[in-house]
Write a protein that holds these residues in place. Structure first.
Motif, PDB file in Angstrom:
ATOM      1  N   ALA A 107     -11.825   2.071  -2.275  1.00 60.72           N
ATOM      2  CA  ALA A 107     -11.780   3.614  -2.079  1.00 60.72           C
ATOM      3  C   ALA A 107     -10.458   3.468  -1.141  1.00 60.72           C
ATOM      4  CB  ALA A 107     -12.582   4.407  -1.749  1.00 60.72           C
ATOM      5  N   ASN A 108      -9.315   4.032  -1.780  1.00 63.93           N
ATOM      6  CA  ASN A 108      -8.016   4.147  -0.851  1.00 63.93           C
ATOM      7  C   ASN A 108      -7.603   2.710  -0.324  1.00 63.93           C
ATOM      8  OD1 ASN A 108      -7.655   6.464  -1.480  1.00 63.93           O
ATOM      9  ND2 ASN A 108      -9.010   7.416   0.123  1.00 63.93           N
ATOM     10  N   GLY A 109      -7.995   1.664  -0.904  1.00 59.54           N
ATOM     11  CA  GLY A 109      -7.663   0.325  -0.572  1.00 59.54           C
ATOM     12  C   GLY A 109      -8.769  -0.475   0.600  1.00 59.54           C
ATOM     13  N   VAL A 110     -10.041   0.135   0.679  1.00 58.49           N
ATOM     14  CA  VAL A 110     -10.998  -0.095   1.515  1.00 58.49           C
ATOM     15  C   VAL A 110     -12.266  -0.486   0.642  1.00 58.49           C
ATOM     16  CG1 VAL A 110     -12.317   0.284   3.418  1.00 58.49           C
ATOM     17  CG2 VAL A 110     -10.080   1.064   3.512  1.00 58.49           C
ATOM     18  N   PRO A 111     -13.029  -1.763   0.923  1.00 54.36           N
ATOM     19  CA  PRO A 111     -14.104  -1.705  -0.073  1.00 54.36           C
ATOM     20  C   PRO A 111     -15.111  -0.574   0.185  1.00 54.36           C
ATOM     21  CG  PRO A 111     -13.545  -3.794   1.162  1.00 54.36           C
ATOM     22  CD  PRO A 111     -12.626  -2.794   1.676  1.00 54.36           C
ATOM     23  N   ILE A 112     -15.738  -0.222  -0.935  1.00 49.05           N
ATOM     24  CA  ILE A 112     -16.305   0.997  -0.857  1.00 49.05           C
ATOM     25  C   ILE A 112     -17.358   1.157  -0.140  1.00 49.05           C
ATOM     26  CG2 ILE A 112     -17.898   0.654  -2.918  1.00 49.05           C
ATOM     27  CD1 ILE A 112     -16.880   3.589  -3.963  1.00 49.05           C
ATOM     28  N   THR A 135       0.778  -1.219   0.069  1.00 51.40           N
ATOM     29  CA  THR A 135      -0.034   0.034  -0.061  1.00 51.40           C
ATOM     30  C   THR A 135       0.840   1.149   0.163  1.00 51.40           C
ATOM     31  OG1 THR A 135      -1.789  -1.249   1.320  1.00 51.40           O
ATOM     32  CG2 THR A 135      -1.838   1.302   1.100  1.00 51.40           C
ATOM     33  N   ALA A 136       0.721   1.990  -0.973  1.00 48.37           N
ATOM     34  CA  ALA A 136       1.290   3.436  -1.093  1.00 48.37           C
ATOM     35  C   ALA A 136       0.194   4.592  -0.648  1.00 48.37           C
ATOM     36  CB  ALA A 136       2.048   3.529  -2.355  1.00 48.37           C
ATOM     37  N   ARG A 137       0.519   5.602   0.404  1.00 49.80           N
ATOM     38  CA  ARG A 137      -0.343   6.626   0.863  1.00 49.80           C
ATOM     39  C   ARG A 137       0.269   7.584   0.991  1.00 49.80           C
ATOM     40  NH1 ARG A 137      -4.602   4.901   3.759  1.00 49.80           N
ATOM     41  NH2 ARG A 137      -3.681   2.796   4.057  1.00 49.80           N
ATOM     42  N   ASN A 138      -0.545   8.646   0.442  1.00 52.79           N
ATOM     43  CA  ASN A 138      -0.082  10.190   0.937  1.00 52.79           C
ATOM     44  C   ASN A 138      -1.272  10.740   1.277  1.00 52.79           C
ATOM     45  OD1 ASN A 138      -1.190  11.079  -1.448  1.00 52.79           O
ATOM     46  ND2 ASN A 138       0.316  11.629  -2.411  1.00 52.79           N
ATOM     47  N   GLU A 139      -1.389  12.204   1.671  1.00 45.85           N
ATOM     48  CA  GLU A 139      -2.636  12.933   2.084  1.00 45.85           C
ATOM     49  C   GLU A 139      -3.696  12.841   1.099  1.00 45.85           C
ATOM     50  OE1 GLU A 139      -1.225  17.383   0.762  1.00 45.85           O
ATOM     51  OE2 GLU A 139      -0.567  16.490   2.703  1.00 45.85           O
ATOM     52  N   ARG A 140      -3.443  12.541  -0.129  1.00 45.91           N
ATOM     53  CA  ARG A 140      -4.599  12.415  -1.123  1.00 45.91           C
ATOM     54  C   ARG A 140      -5.118  11.070  -1.468  1.00 45.91           C
ATOM     55  NH1 ARG A 140      -6.106  16.992  -4.404  1.00 45.91           N
ATOM     56  NH2 ARG A 140      -5.021  18.782  -3.422  1.00 45.91           N
ATOM     57  N   GLU A 174     -12.142  19.682  -3.062  1.00 47.39           N
ATOM     58  CA  GLU A 174     -10.829  19.156  -2.914  1.00 47.39           C
ATOM     59  C   GLU A 174     -10.778  18.110  -1.954  1.00 47.39           C
ATOM     60  OE1 GLU A 174      -7.305  21.848  -2.900  1.00 47.39           O
ATOM     61  OE2 GLU A 174      -8.640  23.562  -3.003  1.00 47.39           O
ATOM     62  N   ARG A 175     -11.560  17.693  -0.998  1.00 49.94           N
ATOM     63  CA  ARG A 175     -11.451  16.613  -0.025  1.00 49.94           C
ATOM     64  C   ARG A 175     -12.003  15.419  -0.755  1.00 49.94           C
ATOM     65  NH1 ARG A 175     -16.125  19.656   1.351  1.00 49.94           N
ATOM     66  NH2 ARG A 175     -17.919  18.646   1.364  1.00 49.94           N
ATOM     67  N   SER A 176     -12.527  15.596  -2.100  1.00 51.48           N
ATOM     68  CA  SER A 176     -12.909  14.447  -2.703  1.00 51.48           C
ATOM     69  C   SER A 176     -11.928  13.679  -3.397  1.00 51.48           C
ATOM     70  CB  SER A 176     -14.112  14.640  -3.980  1.00 51.48           C
ATOM     71  OG  SER A 176     -15.134  15.296  -3.336  1.00 51.48           O
ATOM     72  N   SER A 177     -10.505  14.064  -3.276  1.00 47.94           N
ATOM     73  CA  SER A 177      -9.433  13.378  -4.042  1.00 47.94           C
ATOM     74  C   SER A 177      -9.280  12.122  -3.211  1.00 47.94           C
ATOM     75  CB  SER A 177      -8.276  14.332  -3.865  1.00 47.94           C
ATOM     76  OG  SER A 177      -8.371  15.579  -4.693  1.00 47.94           O
ATOM     77  N   ALA A 178      -9.206  11.034  -4.091  1.00 46.72           N
ATOM     78  CA  ALA A 178      -8.805   9.636  -3.439  1.00 46.72           C
ATOM     79  C   ALA A 178      -8.410   8.837  -4.569  1.00 46.72           C
ATOM     80  CB  ALA A 178     -10.240   9.025  -3.024  1.00 46.72           C
ATOM     81  N   VAL A 179      -7.965   7.569  -4.140  1.00 48.46           N
ATOM     82  CA  VAL A 179      -7.511   6.339  -5.058  1.00 48.46           C
ATOM     83  C   VAL A 179      -8.572   5.366  -5.030  1.00 48.46           C
ATOM     84  CG1 VAL A 179      -5.699   4.851  -6.112  1.00 48.46           C
ATOM     85  CG2 VAL A 179      -5.052   7.126  -4.770  1.00 48.46           C
TER      86      VAL A 179
END
Length: 1329
Positions: free
Chosen positions: A396-401, A124-129, A424-429
């Protein structure tokens, strides 16, 4: 299978950009250009850039590296799960994570075990976005187990039967590669009859006797561990029908019906697969392999078909002698029934394989990264297919949506996520997982909400160049969030561009469909959104199209002729064209007959293979044009005799492309008159400055008919062209039209500027004037400027007409000046000239050198010193000092003579010098003067010095007169140069016998005031050698030598016996008969050592390839001589030759003809001294050498016969004389009038008929006393001639003397110095000993 959390691997190329955004053009989405600088500045959620494969088989002997690389801004942090739970790498000492990376390194080589780390890993690669995840990476170590031991029974098979040798390799990870070999590690041959199946077994459709062997070995190679496992050898024994029949015959009676049948033919039977049908499942994209192997005799042939369809073209291959069907990249369409048919002459067998193609999930639409502005809408779409159809799930961000944090702007609709009014808070992977029972796909796609003012990414002031009438595309790459609006303007303050003549692209590019020359200019791009505005300028240049104004033309040329194709072009002056020639759309042959000029192609000596199409291609950086022509080669008709002549003059001279400093000249060559033109000479006439005078301009090769000429301003040019071939130069062409170049400032200034004063108060400035065409315009003048150097002074300038000299008056004497001369004309000045240093005029030096001192070194050399004069008093360039010196008088004679002054010049600022060549014991005066360019300064006061005494020169003469029986009278003259006060003379003399041996040396000191003396008590008829020199207090001077012989009394002649040769003494001895009135006089001779051992008078007689070297030696007996020689002037070491015995001659052989050599002779032993060097030159090499008769065999034989006859005659005479015969001595005596000298012969003073030539050698040439009985100094040197080995003795190549054995020598002319000797019996005897 449904994996937990997975991520699809992506790879990007390594580029300067630190972040790479995968763009997605969705509804209202932003395009982010791949600009490295922009990407470094924008915030971005993590993106996985590199990861290990899903199924990762590792080598258990090496460290395990599990890759996980990601990019983002800010840089992401990394974490791992193992088998679904968090993997804390800090608690395992064998596991480390690379810095600034998520890659894991598991240390196996230092004690870890690979089996302990089997499992499923996820990164898992993670940053603030947001957070991105990798695929599930299954780690399994490779395995290569050993073969299980088994007992293998030998295979006994009847000929013609089928056979299967089973391999059954151990199960490994991954599966091994199987192959069969023998004990010698040679692969077993395979064929249609014998082949290996897909399972590794070895199939024999029918066995043959040659299949018998005991080393069928199956090998399994495990690639991951690089190991090979070997099965135990399998033995096969094939029994033939003949051997079986013999066995049966031995065991059955004759009445029994017996006999095995011969090898029977059998129809095909399938060995694999078994049965009539089978099934096969393969995944989409893989390789489908189907196999059929049959038994039978003869060996069956396999054929494949697909029921109800055709085998796919381009993807179908047959392997293993067509027993294997291979279809690559299979798809669902390849499903169906595939039949293999095995056939031989007895029948066939077949098998049907039902193939079903399933599919792991594959993408139809993979989700793409989405970049949105606040308040915008967007969608993520994830569509995949497979067989069976895959299930789609989102994370979403590695967690089931479903359990991820709520986002009101997000809505999931099956395979689509819809975003509305994002912030801007909607940014995610987001991760999309598509899976079925055959596999899964995982893709990361981020939503990045950005608020950014406009940015223009195109380089500022970028230059675009296009060809007229072609499209022009002007870029304006931009970025902003929200998306900016783009507007274009022409010029800085121009109006906005609109209309049909422009096309505006969505990426900001402005297109001008048909650019014209007036489209050239500056264009401004403006980008604006609600957060700001920015603009950028680009420039457009529209160039003229390149055209071929004279294309190559169709040519018909006779064989062996010459042909040229022209390709004259016109192009934009700012573009550099290149011309390429092709033959039949290929490169020209590599043949020197093809000559490519600037605008033509010439083919020399045309042959049939030159027939074809020739194309001229002109390329520039912006366009390309071409033109072609056909060459047809025909046979040449019979040609008349060829007449060669000078070429005809060129014609149709044309000037084009006239510019201020250049012009292009073209012409048409005249007839070359059967001799190819080698070059053209271009000449020009300056009708403005030198009308009627033609000057050389340049020359070009004979294949070139145009040339770019450089021009000078303000010249009225006319040009003419002269063609040149091997015969000569043509007449000049008619002059071209005149072209007057515009005037301009001078380009250069006068050269060779100098400043040299002619008088003490002036400065003469000179220069080389510019030539007419160098003036560049009318009104050529020169600005002459000067100022005194090292003085704070202003430049003084004057403008003069077109001259080359200017005189500045009233200057101080000899001071430096800075000078410059600048050319100018009516249009202006030349560039600023460089400065030179000159000097005003010189004057004579003011003072003389002081403190003059003289140090006398020896009687002929003195050293003079002086103090330098101050440089200011030199008043010019110091050239040196002159020393005047002269002899005042000789201190020995006290007589004055004419004063002859000598001058020595010492260059530069020297303060001493050597005065050579002084006369000893003399008084001298000298003075010193300083010299500059004007002349000499005053002389210093005369300095007097005296030289000390030296050794005197040799006496001026030595005369020996009045020889008697026991006395000689000596007279001499004092030395010409006494070089001091004479204190005495030294006389040395000694007798010499006929073998050149010296008797005792007697020395007498004579007072200096004597000039003659009578030497008494000498032996009669004896030769003496005299050495005479003078002495001063310093020492003895050079000696003069002479020889003389005392006379013999005639009354003593009758008692003389014949001479005999002394034995063992090295000299001859004379025996006398005694009488009552006479006693025997027998002088004793000794070989005495000279006062100074020396080798002198080295002489050479050189031939073509050899040289005879001879010398005189004075010194101890039994000296060992050697000869050293080398090429004169060479730095090579001397070559050394040893002389045998104590001979005084040697022959150097093997010399190079026509070469100068240096030679010297040395003696080894106690003294080790050498002679002075002598130089000689060998004769030139001759085409044929003259035969020397003296070396011919027939001549030598003839001379031996003559000598034998003479010997016999002499023996007879000797016998007769012993019997009382007498020779007519009395008659001989009566013939002479003077009784005093009667016993002597007129020429040499030797005895008459009874003389012994061995005892009395003739005097050397030039050493006999002339009529005045004087002896000159130059005749006093000793040489081999003194003892009969002079110039009359000729050398053979072996060093012997020609005429050595002759009994008589020819008499010399009247002035000759050799004696005539009558042959004596003893001489004759000695000659042949």
């Amino acid at each position: 299978m449904q994996p937990k959390i997975m991520m699809r691997k992506k790879s990007i190329s390594a580029s300067k950009a630190s972040l790479v955004l995968f763009l997605c053009q969705m509804i209202s989405a932003l395009d982010v250009p791949l600009d490295s600088k922009l990407l470094e500045e924008l915030s971005q959620p993590p993106t996985i850039t590199q990861q290990s494969p899903k199924d990762y088989i590792v080598d258990p002997r090496e460290n395990i590296v599990i890759q996980c690389e990601a990019k983002g801004k800010p840089p992401p942090s990394f974490s791992w799960t193992r088998n679904g739970t968090h993997f804390d790498i800090d608690k395992d000492a064998q596991v480390t994570m690379k810095p600034n990376s998520g890659t894991l390194v598991i240390n196996i080589m230092n004690g870890g075990k690979a089996e302990a780390y089997e499992g499923v890993y996820q990164c898992t690669a993670r940053n603030e976005r947001g957070a991105a995840i990798s695929n599930n990476i299954v780690i399994r170590p490779s395995r290569s187990p050993l073969w299980t031991k088994e007992r293998l029974e030998p295979n006994h098979v009847r000929e013609g039967d089928s056979l299967v040798l089973h391999c059954r390799p151990p199960v490994g990870l991954p599966p091994p590669i199987i192959f069969w070999m023998d004990n010698a590690f040679q692969r077993l041959p395979q064929s249609e009859r014998v082949s290996q199946g897909l399972n590794g077994d070895l199939y024999f459709s029918n066995v043959q006797p040659e299949d018998t062997r005991e080393d069928y070995i199956c090998y399994a190679r495990f690639n991951h561990t690089q190991t090979i496992q070997q099965k135990q050898p399998i033995s096969v024994k094939v029994y033939s029908m003949d051997s079986l029949n013999d066995t049966i015959a031995a065991n059955l009676s004759d009445t029994d019906i017996y006999g095995a049948k011969p090898v029977t033919e059998r129809q095909p039977v399938l060995l694999t697969p078994t049965g009539s049908t089978s099934t096969k499942v393969e995944l989409r994209g893989n390789v489908l392999l189907l196999e059929c192997i049959a038994a039978g005799v003869p060996t069956p042939v396999i054929r494949w078909i697909k029921e109800g369809g055709e085998l796919p073209a381009n993807r179908t291959f047959f392997e293993n002698f067509e027993k294997t069907l291979k279809i690559i990249d299979v798809s669902e369409a390849d499903s169906g029934n595939y039949k293999c048919i095995a056939r031989n002459i007895l029948g066939s067998a077949h098998h049907v394989i039902s193939v079903t193609v399933k599919a792991a999930p594959y993408w139809i639409t993979a989700p793409r990264n989405l970049v949105l502005s606040p308040g915008e809408d967007g969608t993520l779409i994830c569509r995949a297919n497979g067989n069976p159809k895959p299930n789609i799930s989102w994370l979403a961000n590695g967690v089931p949506i479903a359990i991820a944090p709520e986002d009101p702007s997000r809505k999931v609709d099956g395979d689509t996520i819809i975003f509305s009014h994002v912030q801007e808070r909607s940014s995610a992977v987001y991760q999309c997982n598509a899976s079925n029972e055959y596999g899964y796909l995982l893709a990361n796609a981020f939503v990045n909400v950005l608020a950014e003012p406009p940015r223009i990414l195109t380089t500022a002031n970028k230059l675009y160049q296009v060809i007229a009438d072609s499209p022009a595309l002007l870029d304006c790459a931009y970025f902003g969030s929200p998306k900016p609006e783009i507007e274009w303007f022409k010029g800085v303050k121009g109006s906005i561009l609109r209309g049909n003549e422009y096309i505006f692209h969505d990426n900001g590019t402005l297109e001008i469909p048909v650019a014209q020359k007036d489209s050239t200019g500056t264009y401004t791009c403006v980008a604006r959104n609600e957060l700001g505005k920015i603009q950028n300028e680009v420039h457009l240049e529209v160039k003229d199209a390149t055209m071929i104004i004279k294309q190559p033309e169709y040519k018909v040329i006779q064989r062996y002729g010459q042909v040229s194709f022209e390709c004259i072009i016109k192009h934009d002056s700012t573009l550099l064209p290149t011309i390429i020639w092709l033959k039949d759309n290929d490169a020209l042959p590599d043949d020197e007959r093809f000559l490519v000029g600037k605008d033509n192609l010439t083919i020399m000596n045309v042959t049939d293979k030159d027939d074809g199409t020739y194309t001229c291609i002109v390329n520039t950086t912006l366009d390309s044009v071409s033109a072609s022509a056909v060459l047809t080669v025909v046979a040449a008709p019979p040609t008349p005799a060829i007449i060669y002549a000078r070429p005809n003059p060129p014609f149709d001279l044309e000037l084009t492309g006239q510019l201020e400093r250049s012009v292009e000249l073209s012409w048409i060559p005249g007839d070359e008159n059967n001799s190819p033109i080698t070059n053209f000479v271009i000449e020009y006439e300056d009708g403005l400055h030198e009308p009627g005078v033609w000057h050389y301009q340049t020359e070009v090769p004979g294949t070139q008919t145009t040339v770019q000429l450089k021009l000078s301003p303000y010249v009225n040019y006319s040009f003419r062209v002269i063609a040149v071939n091997e015969i000569g130069r043509s007449q000049p062409s008619e002059p071209s039209e005149q072209y007057l170049t515009k005037s301009a400032n001078p380009d250069e200034n006068p050269s060779n500027v100098q400043g040299i004063g002619s008088e003490p108060d002036n400065l003469v400035i000179t220069w080389e004037s510019l030539k007419g065409f160098q003036s560049n315009g009318p009104g050529l003048q020169y600005k002459v400027s000067w100022r005194q150097k090292d003085v704070d002074d202003e430049w003084t300038s004057v403008i003069v007409a077109n001259v080359s000299k200017y005189i500045v008056s009233g200057t101080p004497t000899f001071v430096p000046y800075e000078i410059k001369v600048q050319a100018l004309n009516d249009l202006g000045y030349a560039p600023e000239p460089s400065e030179v240093i000159g000097h005003s005029g010189e004057d004579l030096p003011m003072v003389a050198p002081g403190n003059v001192q003289v140090h006398v070194i020896n009687s002929t050399l003195a050293k003079v010193h002086w103090d330098p004069v101050p440089l200011k008093t030199v008043r010019g360039h110091l050239q040196g000092y002159k020393v005047y010196y002269w002899k005042v008088q000789s201190l020995s004679r006290r007589s004055r003579r004419h004063v002859e002054k000598k001058i020595l010049t010492f260059r530069g600022n020297k303060t001493f010098g050597m005065l050579p060549g002084l006369e000893p014991y003399s008084s001298y005066k000298l003075n010193v003067r300083v010299v500059n360019g004007k002349g000499e300064g005053p002389a210093s006061p005369d300095k007097i010095f005296k030289t000390p005494e030296g050794v005197p020169s040799s006496p001026s003469f030595l005369k020996i007169t009045n020889p008697t029986l026991d006395s000689l009278t000596l007279e001499w003259g004092s030395p010409t140069h006494p070089n001091g006060v004479l204190i005495s003379y030294i006389l040395k003399f000694q007798p010499i016998n006929n073998t050149h041996e010296l008797g005792p040396l007697v020395e007498i000191r004579i007072p200096a005031n004597e000039s003659s003396m009578i030497l008494k008590n000498l032996n009669y008829s004896t030769r003496y050698k005299f050495y005479f020199n003078a002495q001063t207090s310093v020492g003895s001077g050079s000696q003069i030598t002479e020889e003389a012989v005392t006379i013999m009394d005639e009354g003593k002649m009758a008692g003389i016996l014949r001479p005999a040769v002394g034995a063992g003494k090295g000299y001859s001895e004379t025996l006398f008969a005694t009488s009552p009135v006479m006693h025997t006089v027998r002088p004793t001779f000794y070989k005495v050592q000279p006062l100074y051992p020396r080798i002198r008078n080295v002489t050479t007689a050189a031939a073509e390839t050899y040289a005879n070297i001879s010398w005189e030696y004075e010194g101890p007996d039994h000296a060992s001589f050697y000869v050293e020689y080398g090429v004169a002037g060479s730095k090579e070491d001397w070559k050394k030759e040893i002389v045998n015995g104590s001979r005084s001659f040697f022959v150097l052989k093997g010399l190079t003809p026509g070469t100068a050599y240096k030679v010297r002779v040395g003696a080894e032993g106690l003294f080790g001294f050498r002679s002075s060097e002598d130089v000689f030159e060998t004769g030139p090499a001759m085409a044929s050498r003259q035969v020397d008769i003296a070396t011919q065999g027939w001549f030598i034989g003839l001379m031996c016969a003559v000598a034998l006859l003479i010997l016999i005659l002499l023996i007879v005479c000797f016998i007769r004389r012993n019997k009382g015969g007498k020779y007519p001595v009395k008659e001989k005596e009566d013939a002479h009038a003077d009784p005093e000298i009667q016993p002597m012969k007129e020429d040499d003073g030797t005895f008459g008929e009874y003389s012994d030539t061995e005892d009395h050698k003739p005097l050397k040439k030039g050493s006999r006393t002339p009529s005045d009985r004087t002896v000159k100094k130059e005749d006093s040197d000793d040489s081999l001639v003194d003892y009969g080995e002079g110039v009359n003795g000729q050398f053979n190549e072996d060093g012997s003397f020609i005429g050595q054995y002759s009994g008589k020598k020819e008499k010399e002319p009247a002035e000759g110095n050799e004696s005539s000797e009558a042959p004596s019996p003893v001489n004759a005897m000695n000659s042949f000993v």
